[in-house]
Motif scaffolding. Structure first.
Motif, PDB file in Angstrom:
ATOM      1  N   UNK A  25      -0.427 -16.527   6.102  1.00  0.00           N
ATOM      2  CA  UNK A  25      -1.570 -15.636   6.312  1.00  0.00           C
ATOM      3  C   UNK A  25      -1.193 -14.526   7.279  1.00  0.00           C
ATOM      4  N   UNK A  26      -0.578 -14.908   8.385  1.00  0.00           N
ATOM      5  CA  UNK A  26      -0.192 -13.934   9.410  1.00  0.00           C
ATOM      6  C   UNK A  26       0.837 -12.957   8.874  1.00  0.00           C
ATOM      7  N   UNK A  27       1.757 -13.445   8.046  1.00  0.00           N
ATOM      8  CA  UNK A  27       2.781 -12.574   7.467  1.00  0.00           C
ATOM      9  C   UNK A  27       2.157 -11.519   6.550  1.00  0.00           C
ATOM     10  N   UNK A  28       1.202 -11.930   5.741  1.00  0.00           N
ATOM     11  CA  UNK A  28       0.542 -10.988   4.829  1.00  0.00           C
ATOM     12  C   UNK A  28      -0.222  -9.942   5.634  1.00  0.00           C
ATOM     13  N   UNK A  29      -0.955 -10.376   6.648  1.00  0.00           N
ATOM     14  CA  UNK A  29      -1.703  -9.445   7.485  1.00  0.00           C
ATOM     15  C   UNK A  29      -0.757  -8.460   8.173  1.00  0.00           C
ATOM     16  N   UNK A  30       0.333  -8.948   8.730  1.00  0.00           N
ATOM     17  CA  UNK A  30       1.291  -8.069   9.414  1.00  0.00           C
ATOM     18  C   UNK A  30       1.884  -7.042   8.445  1.00  0.00           C
ATOM     19  N   UNK A  31       2.207  -7.471   7.235  1.00  0.00           N
ATOM     20  CA  UNK A  31       2.742  -6.546   6.243  1.00  0.00           C
ATOM     21  C   UNK A  31       1.698  -5.496   5.868  1.00  0.00           C
ATOM     22  N   UNK A  32       0.459  -5.927   5.668  1.00  0.00           N
ATOM     23  CA  UNK A  32      -0.615  -4.980   5.328  1.00  0.00           C
ATOM     24  C   UNK A  32      -0.829  -3.980   6.471  1.00  0.00           C
ATOM     25  N   UNK A  33      -0.783  -4.455   7.704  1.00  0.00           N
ATOM     26  CA  UNK A  33      -0.953  -3.548   8.842  1.00  0.00           C
ATOM     27  C   UNK A  33       0.173  -2.514   8.894  1.00  0.00           C
ATOM     28  N   UNK A  34       1.385  -2.927   8.588  1.00  0.00           N
ATOM     29  CA  UNK A  34       2.492  -1.960   8.593  1.00  0.00           C
ATOM     30  C   UNK A  34       2.359  -0.980   7.426  1.00  0.00           C
ATOM     31  N   UNK A  37       0.114   2.109   7.961  1.00  0.00           N
ATOM     32  CA  UNK A  37       0.719   3.251   8.645  1.00  0.00           C
ATOM     33  C   UNK A  37       1.271   4.284   7.665  1.00  0.00           C
ATOM     34  N   UNK A  38       1.570   3.862   6.442  1.00  0.00           N
ATOM     35  CA  UNK A  38       2.145   4.780   5.456  1.00  0.00           C
ATOM     36  C   UNK A  38       1.087   5.417   4.560  1.00  0.00           C
ATOM     37  N   UNK A  39      -0.132   4.896   4.604  1.00  0.00           N
ATOM     38  CA  UNK A  39      -1.208   5.412   3.732  1.00  0.00           C
ATOM     39  C   UNK A  39      -1.758   6.703   4.329  1.00  0.00           C
ATOM     40  N   UNK A  40      -1.883   7.686   3.482  1.00  0.00           N
ATOM     41  CA  UNK A  40      -2.469   8.960   3.910  1.00  0.00           C
ATOM     42  C   UNK A  40      -3.849   9.104   3.299  1.00  0.00           C
ATOM     43  N   UNK A  41      -4.574  10.143   3.692  1.00  0.00           N
ATOM     44  CA  UNK A  41      -5.926  10.352   3.186  1.00  0.00           C
ATOM     45  C   UNK A  41      -5.930  10.990   1.800  1.00  0.00           C
ATOM     46  N   UNK A  42      -4.783  11.274   1.258  1.00  0.00           N
ATOM     47  CA  UNK A  42      -4.725  11.815  -0.095  1.00  0.00           C
ATOM     48  C   UNK A  42      -4.421  10.676  -1.064  1.00  0.00           C
ATOM     49  N   UNK A  43      -4.926  10.793  -2.255  1.00  0.00           N
ATOM     50  CA  UNK A  43      -4.753   9.739  -3.249  1.00  0.00           C
ATOM     51  C   UNK A  43      -3.288   9.616  -3.653  1.00  0.00           C
ATOM     52  N   UNK A  44      -2.781   8.393  -3.584  1.00  0.00           N
ATOM     53  CA  UNK A  44      -1.436   8.080  -4.046  1.00  0.00           C
ATOM     54  C   UNK A  44      -1.518   6.705  -4.711  1.00  0.00           C
ATOM     55  N   UNK A  45      -1.571   6.711  -6.029  1.00  0.00           N
ATOM     56  CA  UNK A  45      -1.759   5.470  -6.792  1.00  0.00           C
ATOM     57  C   UNK A  45      -0.721   4.404  -6.420  1.00  0.00           C
ATOM     58  N   UNK A  46       0.521   4.785  -6.311  1.00  0.00           N
ATOM     59  CA  UNK A  46       1.571   3.820  -5.993  1.00  0.00           C
ATOM     60  C   UNK A  46       1.339   3.137  -4.653  1.00  0.00           C
ATOM     61  N   UNK A  47       1.026   3.917  -3.624  1.00  0.00           N
ATOM     62  CA  UNK A  47       0.778   3.340  -2.295  1.00  0.00           C
ATOM     63  C   UNK A  47      -0.407   2.378  -2.323  1.00  0.00           C
ATOM     64  N   UNK A  48      -1.482   2.786  -2.994  1.00  0.00           N
ATOM     65  CA  UNK A  48      -2.676   1.927  -3.045  1.00  0.00           C
ATOM     66  C   UNK A  48      -2.408   0.657  -3.852  1.00  0.00           C
ATOM     67  N   UNK A  49      -1.649   0.766  -4.936  1.00  0.00           N
ATOM     68  CA  UNK A  49      -1.343  -0.429  -5.737  1.00  0.00           C
ATOM     69  C   UNK A  49      -0.460  -1.410  -4.963  1.00  0.00           C
ATOM     70  N   UNK A  50       0.505  -0.893  -4.213  1.00  0.00           N
ATOM     71  CA  UNK A  50       1.344  -1.766  -3.385  1.00  0.00           C
ATOM     72  C   UNK A  50       0.485  -2.445  -2.329  1.00  0.00           C
ATOM     73  N   UNK A  51      -0.373  -1.671  -1.683  1.00  0.00           N
ATOM     74  CA  UNK A  51      -1.253  -2.217  -0.645  1.00  0.00           C
ATOM     75  C   UNK A  51      -2.152  -3.302  -1.238  1.00  0.00           C
ATOM     76  N   UNK A  52      -2.694  -3.050  -2.418  1.00  0.00           N
ATOM     77  CA  UNK A  52      -3.564  -4.025  -3.078  1.00  0.00           C
ATOM     78  C   UNK A  52      -2.790  -5.297  -3.422  1.00  0.00           C
TER      79      UNK A  52
END
Length: 131
Positions: A25-34, A37-52
């Motif tokens: 659980x902690x590993x997943x949360x830490x990865x999501x938090x990192x 930092x790479x997500x911007x306010x502009x739409x980027x399908x790849x970034x959002x799909x990886x995050x999801x």
């Protein structure tokens, strides 16, 4: 070596220990938090799909407070993907709630307020999609 009753058991102090069941659980949360930092306010399908994908790997999705927050986050990401939009702050609010739920087990009233606030954040995008 440890002694139990009259029997002395050999114990290898260097043997790998089984990780705590919540370590993943902690590993997943830490990865999501990192990743946040790479997500911007502009739409980027790849970034959002990886995050999801990372959020979906959380073992307790939909359970125990933190899992409820993750389920809401996944829904928010689905909304963004469907609308081809992104609001980094909305994701960050979910991430702070996730960290709070993991670091401190809130009581039922606190959990209810937090989840209601996350629903309000999600409603902004549900309303935008309906327009």
């Amino acid at each position: 070596m440890r002694q139990t009753g009259l029997v002395v058991e050999e114990q290898d102090e260097f043997a790998p220990r089984k990780p705590h069941r919540r370590a993943g659980d902690a590993d997943v949360l830490a990865l999501a938090e990192s990743l946040l930092l790479t997500i911007e306010n502009t739409f980027n399908r790849g970034d959002l799909e990886v995050f999801k994908t990372v959020a979906e790997s959380y073992p307790d999705v939909g359970r125990d407070g933190a899992g409820d927050v993750v389920a809401s986050l996944i829904g928010l990401l689905d909304d963004f993907l469907a609308q081809e939009a992104c609001d980094r702050m909305a994701i960050a609010v979910h991430m702070r709630a996730w960290r709070f739920m993991v670091s401190r087990k809130p009581d039922k009233a606190e959990r209810t307020r937090i989840l209601a606030g996350l629903r309000d954040v999600r409603d902004v995008y549900a309303t935008a999609a309906a327009s």
